[in-house]
Design an enzyme around this catalytic site. Sequence first.
Site, PDB file in Angstrom:
ATOM      1  N   ASP A 185      49.297  61.807  38.472  1.00  0.00           N
ATOM      2  CA  ASP A 185      49.445  62.683  39.669  1.00  0.00           C
ATOM      3  C   ASP A 185      48.472  62.391  40.748  1.00  0.00           C
ATOM      4  OD1 ASP A 185      49.640  64.385  41.665  1.00  0.00           O
ATOM      5  OD2 ASP A 185      50.120  66.226  40.540  1.00  0.00           O
TER       6      ASP A 185
ATOM      7  N   HIS B 152      56.970  66.779  45.643  1.00  0.00           N
ATOM      8  CA  HIS B 152      55.697  65.814  45.357  1.00  0.00           C
ATOM      9  C   HIS B 152      56.357  65.025  44.025  1.00  0.00           C
ATOM     10  CE1 HIS B 152      51.817  64.232  44.843  1.00  0.00           C
ATOM     11  NE2 HIS B 152      51.859  64.903  43.520  1.00  0.00           N
TER      12      HIS B 152
ATOM     13  N   CYS C 247      53.366  60.153  47.993  1.00  0.00           N
ATOM     14  CA  CYS C 247      53.370  60.300  46.585  1.00  0.00           C
ATOM     15  C   CYS C 247      54.626  59.379  45.809  1.00  0.00           C
ATOM     16  CB  CYS C 247      53.483  61.737  46.033  1.00  0.00           C
ATOM     17  SG  CYS C 247      55.052  62.516  47.095  1.00  0.00           S
TER      18      CYS C 247
ATOM     19  N   GLN D  51      45.398  60.050  45.626  1.00  0.00           N
ATOM     20  CA  GLN D  51      46.497  59.851  46.841  1.00  0.00           C
ATOM     21  C   GLN D  51      45.629  60.382  48.061  1.00  0.00           C
ATOM     22  OE1 GLN D  51      50.191  61.817  46.488  1.00  0.00           O
ATOM     23  NE2 GLN D  51      50.517  61.940  48.953  1.00  0.00           N
TER      24      GLN D  51
END
Length: 236
Positions: free
Chosen positions: A185, A170, A99, A93
């Site tokens: 993630d 997040h 996100c 990211q």
Amino acid sequence: MATLDERPSAKRWLPLEANPDVMNQFLWGLGLPMEEAECCDVFGLDDELLEMVPKPVLAVLFLYPITAKTEEERLQQENEKKDYSSKVYFMKQTVGNACGTIGLLHALGNITSEVKLVEGSFFDKFFKSTASMDPLQRAAFLENDREMEVAHSVAATAGDTVASDNVDTHFIAFACVDGQLYELDGRKSGPISHGVSSPSTLLRDAAKVIQSMIQKNPDSLNFNVIAISKKSGDGH
């Protein structure tokens, strides 16, 4: 969302609301057919409430607060060498507040064999274009993708809450690939395996990981779990 390790020049988007209706419009509008899959709320992590989630579950999204503790853990994980299956679709990211979109891309990118994307649609082209890229190349591709930025912005302003880019929560995704449960993630250097899993136990396995993450932040109430469930042929 990812404010700590972005480049100063990085783009920032408005955050996506943890709202299945908003996410469904976003997914359906970009090439996931409505009759294939949908996002559903997971109202709790005990067995009874997990049973209420439409099955089969293809992926799980988790929204949690970024705290000093989660940051400490993330940095600790960065130092551990992780091997993961080359079949796992993962991207970094680099866009602020993206996100939610990256969580959905992580979920979809790892279930393309389970759902049939509309040919020639945004998602179809995106996953074909980025299939052989590494996580950072995929991040750059997304950052320069105007169509996705517009779609994200439309979805981000469609929620019930007033969109603000000042958030400290997040999104991450969980998917089962090659018999392993992976945490995806974009702020971490790679996927994290949480051990053996299967499509039929994915929701329960992800719930256990999520529970342990929640227990580490007992003072926070800002958690949200959403499942992406495949629709069966009977219209659900």
